[in-house]
Design an enzyme around this catalytic site. Structure first.
Site, PDB file in Angstrom:
ATOM      1  N   CYS A 253       0.825  -1.212   0.000  1.00  0.00           N
ATOM      2  CA  CYS A 253       0.000   0.000   0.000  1.00  0.00           C
ATOM      3  C   CYS A 253       0.858   1.261   0.000  1.00  0.00           C
ATOM      4  CB  CYS A 253      -0.938   0.000   1.192  1.00  0.00           C
ATOM      5  SG  CYS A 253      -0.108   0.016   2.802  1.00  0.00           S
ATOM      6  N   HIS A 382      -2.135   1.278   7.240  1.00  0.00           N
ATOM      7  CA  HIS A 382      -2.453   1.278   5.815  1.00  0.00           C
ATOM      8  C   HIS A 382      -2.198   2.666   5.245  1.00  0.00           C
ATOM      9  CE1 HIS A 382      -4.198  -0.175   2.163  1.00  0.00           C
ATOM     10  NE2 HIS A 382      -5.309   0.527   2.235  1.00  0.00           N
ATOM     11  N   ASN A 404      -8.615   4.118  -2.370  1.00  0.00           N
ATOM     12  CA  ASN A 404      -7.913   2.951  -1.843  1.00  0.00           C
ATOM     13  C   ASN A 404      -7.204   2.208  -2.975  1.00  0.00           C
ATOM     14  OD1 ASN A 404      -7.068   1.035   0.023  1.00  0.00           O
ATOM     15  ND2 ASN A 404      -9.095   0.798   0.928  1.00  0.00           N
TER      16      ASN A 404
END
Length: 440
Positions: A253, A382, A404
């Site tokens: 990520c 994240h 995302n």
């Protein structure tokens, strides 16, 4: 003179003494004989109680086993009728597998006594496995996944609409809470870097940026940069946000967030559209750990120092490899800054789409649409791209717009609206730390 009741004859006294001794001996004998009898009666009584408890226990167990047997047979019969009547064209092998697996799980106490509901869950599980290419090493692993999926599926199915967001089934729906958090280890954000207001305002004063900023704010009026807050700003309106990406099974990520932010910087400031290589960061950023996790600060420094080739030249392959970059055009950033707290909104987001940290949770992973107000994780774990802020007329809530890297089938086509709380670092830590590219 003595009383007449006193025995004066010695022989008579001897007789009386013998009688008394015999009586005492008789009492002792009776007492001695009574003790074994008492013990025997006590033992028999205890044995009787034990036998009664044993028989009662056997009766209860027998009743339980018999009831369970009856319930299992009833479940089998109703499941068989349901499959025969409502799914007559189901392949025999699939039917047998389904029947065996569901009856086994019912017998083990994992399912309800509603075969129609359980077969509905089973079919959804099969579609889930096909969609996300799930392969199970053993039958036991498959059944464990089915039980976990069932729990998440029923939670989604039984929503009552009391919350301002909707949950859905996605790639995380067969994971336990422990497995989910294992995919998202704690991330350590960098410290803020100093930058004065004049420096930031001067770098934003270019025509392309101002044009895109007005579109992002959905206004035709000139914008006073000194009063710019970031409210009602959405960089998607000016096409300054590149496509939603999918990190798949890779814990990268940090790389996806960096690339998304850098691409947004070039779109918002120069109208230049790039699709840059996430794979290069995964392979070549020596201060990070590829698909096992990394650092935003290290990734930005790599882009500043070395630049990135295009995704076409070095595409994403869902794993980190030995660093080997083809000779091709590279795109770098002149500088970058780290912001904290409200400056994430007022300085970072107002400049361009920016990288931010979040504390994600299994509840957040279920998000499908609406304004998320659910439970967050306990630690930042994240990285995503913050692209805007807005207001929802239905729920009367302000929210953050987050892009995302979980693909377009997650959330609202890959995006999330995250409740704005105006408390601390805000919802899920979205205002804890951001990183943005800047001109020198």
């Amino acid at each position: 003179m003595y009383s007449s009741s006193v025995v004066s004859n010695p022989n008579e006294r001897l007789v009386n003494n013998r009688v008394e001794n015999d009586l005492e001996s008789s009492d002792d004998t009776l007492s001695t004989q009574a003790k074994p009898v008492s013990r025997l009666l006590t033992r028999k009584l205890l044995l009787g109680v034990v036998v009664l408890f044993f028989l009662a226990g056997v009766s209860v167990v027998s009743y339980f086993l018999f009831s369970k047997y009856k319930m299992l047979n009833k479940f089998k019969r109703e499941l068989d009728d349901h499959l025969t009547k409502d799914f007559p064209n189901l392949e025999r092998s699939k039917r047998d597998t389904c029947f065996d697996e569901l009856t086994r799980l019912f017998g083990d106490g994992f399912l309800s006594d509603d075969p129609k509901l359980e077969y509905e869950v089973y079919r959804e599980f099969e579609e889930f496995n096909s969609k996300y290419n799930r392969r199970h090493a053993t039958q036991q692993e498959r059944l464990n996944r089915l039980v976990t999926f069932r729990s998440n599926y029923l939670e989604v199915k039984e929503q009552k609409g009391d919350e301002p967001y909707v949950k859905g089934i996605n790639r995380f729906s067969d994971l336990t809470e422990r497995e989910f958090y294992k995919l998202f280890p704690v991330m350590k954000p960098p410290k803020a870097t100093y930058s004065n207001g004049y420096y930031l305002l001067s770098h934003m004063a270019n025509k392309t940026y101002l044009k895109n900023l007005k579109k992002a704010l959905n206004t035709d009026e000139d914008v006073d940069l000194a009063k710019l807050t970031g409210e009602n700003l959405d960089w998607r309106r000016s096409s300054s946000v590149t496509s939603v990406k999918d990190q798949s099974n890779c814990g990268g990520c940090w790389a996806f967030s960096t690339v998304g932010s850098v691409e947004g910087y070039y779109m918002s400031h120069f109208d230049k559209s790039y699709e840059l290589s996430v794979q290069e960061l995964l392979d070549c950023d020596s201060f990070s750990n590829g698909c096992q996790g990394g650092l935003l600060e290290s990734a930005y420094e790599y882009v500043r120092k070395y630049g990135l080739v295009s995704a076409k030249d070095l595409p994403f392959v869902d794993k980190a490899r030995r660093c080997s970059v083809p000779k091709a055009k590279k795109v770098s950033v002149p500088s970058y800054h780290v912001f904290k707290g409200k400056e994430v909104m007022t300085r970072s987001l107002t400049s361009s789409p920016c990288s931010v940290y979040l504390s994600v949770s299994p509840e957040l992973a279920k998000y499908k649409s609406g304004v998320f107000t659910g439970e967050c994780g306990k630690s930042l774990n994240h990285a995503v791209v913050l692209v805007g802020e807005g207001y929802d007329e239905v729920t009367k809530k302000r929210y953050w717009v987050v892009q995302n890297s979980w693909g377009t089938d997650w959330g609202e086509n890959g995006y999330m609206r995250l409740e704005r709380t105006n408390m601390g670092t805000d919802k899920c830590g979205v205002l804890d730390t951001s990183m943005s590219a800047f001109e020198l």
